[in-house]
Design an enzyme around this catalytic site. Structure first.
Site, PDB file in Angstrom:
ATOM      1  N   SER A   1     -13.632  -5.277   7.735  1.00 45.42           N
ATOM      2  CA  SER A   1     -12.733  -4.238   6.814  1.00 45.42           C
ATOM      3  C   SER A   1     -13.530  -4.981   5.165  1.00 45.42           C
ATOM      4  O   SER A   1     -14.539  -5.108   5.868  1.00 45.42           O
ATOM      5  CB  SER A   1     -12.075  -6.413   5.907  1.00 45.42           C
ATOM      6  OG  SER A   1     -11.310  -5.640   5.273  1.00 45.42           O
TER       7      SER A   1
ATOM      8  N   CYS B   1       0.950  -1.001  -0.122  1.00 47.31           N
ATOM      9  CA  CYS B   1       0.057   0.470   0.040  1.00 47.31           C
ATOM     10  C   CYS B   1       0.753   1.167  -0.273  1.00 47.31           C
ATOM     11  O   CYS B   1       0.671   2.483  -0.153  1.00 47.31           O
ATOM     12  CB  CYS B   1      -0.542   0.096   1.132  1.00 47.31           C
ATOM     13  SG  CYS B   1      -1.313  -1.700   1.497  1.00 47.31           S
TER      14      CYS B   1
ATOM     15  N   CYS C   1      -2.172   3.379   3.138  1.00 54.35           N
ATOM     16  CA  CYS C   1      -3.133   1.707   3.436  1.00 54.35           C
ATOM     17  C   CYS C   1      -4.561   2.575   4.252  1.00 54.35           C
ATOM     18  O   CYS C   1      -4.327   3.959   4.327  1.00 54.35           O
ATOM     19  CB  CYS C   1      -2.241   1.154   4.647  1.00 54.35           C
ATOM     20  SG  CYS C   1      -3.703  -0.199   5.021  1.00 54.35           S
ATOM     21  N   ASP C   2      -5.384   2.080   4.868  1.00 56.03           N
ATOM     22  CA  ASP C   2      -6.374   1.983   4.977  1.00 56.03           C
ATOM     23  C   ASP C   2      -6.849   3.300   5.951  1.00 56.03           C
ATOM     24  O   ASP C   2      -7.601   4.019   5.917  1.00 56.03           O
ATOM     25  CB  ASP C   2      -7.458   1.142   6.000  1.00 56.03           C
ATOM     26  CG  ASP C   2      -7.591  -0.305   4.677  1.00 56.03           C
ATOM     27  OD1 ASP C   2      -7.023  -0.248   3.905  1.00 56.03           O
ATOM     28  OD2 ASP C   2      -8.362  -2.071   5.693  1.00 56.03           O
ATOM     29  N   LYS C   3      -5.867   3.460   7.309  1.00 55.12           N
ATOM     30  CA  LYS C   3      -6.177   4.470   8.200  1.00 55.12           C
ATOM     31  C   LYS C   3      -5.266   5.536   8.145  1.00 55.12           C
ATOM     32  O   LYS C   3      -5.991   5.909   8.759  1.00 55.12           O
ATOM     33  CB  LYS C   3      -6.161   4.100   9.462  1.00 55.12           C
ATOM     34  CG  LYS C   3      -7.040   2.461  10.317  1.00 55.12           C
ATOM     35  CD  LYS C   3      -7.974   2.551  10.074  1.00 55.12           C
ATOM     36  CE  LYS C   3      -9.199   1.358  10.127  1.00 55.12           C
ATOM     37  NZ  LYS C   3      -8.699   0.371   9.038  1.00 55.12           N
TER      38      LYS C   3
ATOM     39  N   ASP D   1      -3.411  -2.854   7.601  1.00 56.53           N
ATOM     40  CA  ASP D   1      -4.404  -4.166   7.780  1.00 56.53           C
ATOM     41  C   ASP D   1      -4.429  -5.832   7.097  1.00 56.53           C
ATOM     42  O   ASP D   1      -4.653  -6.825   8.281  1.00 56.53           O
ATOM     43  CB  ASP D   1      -5.776  -3.683   7.807  1.00 56.53           C
ATOM     44  CG  ASP D   1      -6.411  -2.042   8.245  1.00 56.53           C
ATOM     45  OD1 ASP D   1      -5.492  -2.171   9.675  1.00 56.53           O
ATOM     46  OD2 ASP D   1      -7.641  -1.850   8.303  1.00 56.53           O
TER      47      ASP D   1
ATOM     48  N   CYS E   1      -5.213  -1.928  -1.600  1.00 55.79           N
ATOM     49  CA  CYS E   1      -5.921  -3.767  -1.859  1.00 55.79           C
ATOM     50  C   CYS E   1      -7.248  -3.098  -3.287  1.00 55.79           C
ATOM     51  O   CYS E   1      -7.005  -1.575  -2.636  1.00 55.79           O
ATOM     52  CB  CYS E   1      -6.963  -4.106  -0.682  1.00 55.79           C
ATOM     53  SG  CYS E   1      -6.071  -4.769   0.842  1.00 55.79           S
TER      54      CYS E   1
ATOM     55  N   GLU F   1     -11.007  -5.034  13.191  1.00 55.32           N
ATOM     56  CA  GLU F   1     -11.438  -5.838  12.278  1.00 55.32           C
ATOM     57  C   GLU F   1     -11.684  -7.342  12.024  1.00 55.32           C
ATOM     58  O   GLU F   1     -11.097  -8.127  12.527  1.00 55.32           O
ATOM     59  CB  GLU F   1     -10.860  -5.343  10.832  1.00 55.32           C
ATOM     60  CG  GLU F   1     -11.021  -3.698  10.073  1.00 55.32           C
ATOM     61  CD  GLU F   1     -10.338  -3.687   9.476  1.00 55.32           C
ATOM     62  OE1 GLU F   1     -10.047  -4.209   8.090  1.00 55.32           O
ATOM     63  OE2 GLU F   1     -10.123  -2.430   8.511  1.00 55.32           O
TER      64      GLU F   1
END
Length: 579
Positions: free
Chosen positions: A482, A61, A134-136, A93, A206, A456
């Site tokens: 997720s 990521c 990445c996500d956060k 994650d 992702c 998650e």
């Protein structure tokens, strides 16, 4: 007030934060440090722009962010600014999933926002370009922007390319689900190994409409990112052109004194919700959008998010509920095409300001909705008439809950509870296939305080799906899911078990009823019975009694309001940008 003349590139720094470290005879010691780094007098006299990335070698990521940061710096320099690059953390994650490492994930959002804030404050930077993968890291970077309220531009690092396995596109979601298939004897060791080797073939986040791509779409929908910048996969060099343009854009925002809170209004937040619902995005948006609003001092909780979701059609056929990945969306025109469909359908506020200095409607004026594709439908012919993400409320979740319904055929479920007090116990039972069709699996004490960190549950949900039981059981938790989760999985149940919420009072066999059409989640217990159980309930002691997770647990609030850790913009007496 304007700070610079575009023609002469001269700057008045009398109202810019960097005057405190670069102007006047008393700042000679400070300037000596800049000379030590090779800066010229001209560069010291220009605005200082923080170029913040989450670059690291933890996961794909983030791995391309360093390259993109260099292009941002070129754009800043071209517009008479002085870029100052710095990095912050991420917790990825996909690697933190399924073990205690996931407790650090949501905590990292706050650390990212806090570390960007203190770096900007400590060095008195005048503007910010933030790159995240990445996500956060996406909401963390955007939270810092609106908290500081200096002219800022967000840029996504880009999605991963899809892998190919047995003639079809695959993502990491397929690998997680393959673990369940393997445990059920439906996949060989050799096939699992082949899949894991091809599923993630490049740098990038992702590839489905999971949390990273959802929040990337949010960045454009809210107006904090340049139109189209969320689209190109990470390896594409066209991302560097967007990065350079982002560097140029932040300088124009400084010239015009356009700040993040001029952009992130309540209507902009509603636009973000519309794009999440229409794309079947991640339930985590129900956590991150209230947190971003909180930084601005705007009251906008999970229930406000859910109200917008309810009135929005689901029109983008993206994984995990649909067929396509981020690269497919990019190839038909990206987020602007999705937003154009929604604007034309009357679902977006077109008058919201953006980092281009133009409104949403002005940005989309020349976008043509392509009719020779089926990734995005017009709003007149939606996949479903209401959004792909739904808010729930009831006596089991007075503080609300959230579920992704994109791709689901059955929107009601009722069954006996099977209660677990942590994810590890639930995952072990799933691996043993020690659960029954028709049950509602409950995973509790995984909320923001109780985890701590609100894990998650992708490993557990994917294992259930891989075993072919995805539509035969439901799962509820005070933790999170997720963006890659699919099936009847309800997260963010609040109040959480750790503070005595109803989920903490459940026993095996209690009948739980979920209706995603009506937006309800309830347990077949009277108020009197719940009250009696509450009298017998005692708080649990979690395993993190020192360190960052302990500190987080002391300050974090309810998921309903974004799981935030400080009073937010409403409590400010002054803003960093105005020092």
């Amino acid at each position: 007030m304007p700070y610079g003349d575009k023609k002469t590139t001269t700057w008045d720094k009398s109202n810019l934060p960097s005057r405190h470290v670069s102007v006047g005879p008393e700042r000679a010691p400070h300037r000596s440090y800049y000379y030590a780094m090779g800066m010229t007098e001209e560069e010291i006299a220009q605005p200082f722009i923080g170029v913040a990335t989450c670059w690291n070698e933890a996961a794909p990521c983030n791995i391309s962010l360093n390259r993109q940061a260099q292009a941002v710096k070129i754009g800043v320099k071209a517009e008479a600014g002085t870029p100052r690059e710095f990095t912050t953390i991420t917790v990825t994650d996909g690697i933190a999933m399924g073990h205690a490492g996931m407790k650090s994930s949501l905590v990292s959002r706050e650390i990212i926002a806090d570390s960007v804030e203190v770096t900007m404050r400590g060095h008195c930077y005048d503007g910010l370009v933030g790159l995240a993968g990445c996500d956060k890291s996406l909401p963390g970077m955007m939270m810092a922007m609106v908290r500081l309220n200096v002219p800022s531009v967000f840029m996504y690092g880009g999605s991963i390319l899809p892998g190919r396995y047995k003639g079809k596109d695959v993502t990491v979601q397929d690998v997680f689900e393959a673990v369940g298939a393997h445990s059920a004897g439906k996949m060989s060791n050799e096939d699992l190994h082949e899949l894991e080797c091809v599923a993630c073939p490049s740098a990038g986040s992702c590839g489905g409409q999971f949390t990273a791509n959802t929040m990337a779409c949010v960045s454009e929908a809210m107006g904090l990112a340049l139109p189209g910048s969320a689209g190109a996969p990470a390896p594409y060099e066209s991302r560097d052109a967007y990065a350079e343009a982002s560097g140029r854009a932040v300088m124009e925002l400084i010239r015009r004194n356009i700040r993040p809170r001029d952009i992130v209004t309540r209507k902009a937040l509603e636009n973000a919700c519309v794009v999440v619902a229409a794309s079947g995005g991640s339930t985590n948006a129900g956590l991150h959008l209230p947190a971003i609003a909180h930084e601005c001092g705007i009251e906008f909780d999970l229930h406000d998010v859910a109200e917008v979701f309810k009135r929005t059609p689901y029109i983008a056929d993206l994984k995990p509920g649909g067929r396509y990945v981020a690269k497919d969306l990019f190839e038909i025109g990206g987020v602007p095409v999705l937003m154009k469909a929604l604007l034309d359908g009357g679902y977006l506020h077109g008058d919201c300001m953006t980092v281009t200095g133009k409104t949403i409607a002005e940005n989309l004026a020349d976008v043509v909705f392509p009719t020779d594709q089926d990734v995005i439908r017009p709003t007149s012919d939606p996949i479903t008439p209401t959004g792909g993400v739904v808010g729930l409320r009831g006596n089991l979740a007075p503080g609300g809950a959230i579920v992704k319904v994109a791709g689901m055929k059955k929107l009601q479920f009722s069954g006996p509870a099977r209660v677990f007090d942590c994810e590890e116990d639930a995952f072990a039972a799933v691996e043993r296939r020690d659960y029954k069709e028709g049950e509602v699996i409950v995973i509790r004490y995984e909320g923001p305080r109780g985890g701590p960190g609100m894990r998650e549950m992708l490993s557990t949900t994917s294992a259930i799906y891989g075993q072919g039981m995805g539509d035969k059981v439901a799962l509820i938790t005070d933790g999170r899911f997720s963006g890659a989760t699919r099936g009847f999985c309800i997260g963010h149940v609040g109040p959480e078990a750790a503070v005595g919420g109803p989920i903490g009072l459940l026993k095996d066999g209690d009948i739980i009823t979920i209706d995603a059409d009506a937006g309800t989640i309830s347990v077949g217990l009277s108020d009197d019975e719940l009250a009696e159980r509450r009298k017998a309930w005692t708080a649990r002691r979690h395993d993190f009694q020192s360190g960052a997770l302990w500190k987080y647990a002391q300050t974090v609030g309810d998921a309903e309001r974004g799981a935030v850790t400080h009073p937010g913009g409403a409590a400010e007496t002054h803003c960093y940008a105005d020092i």
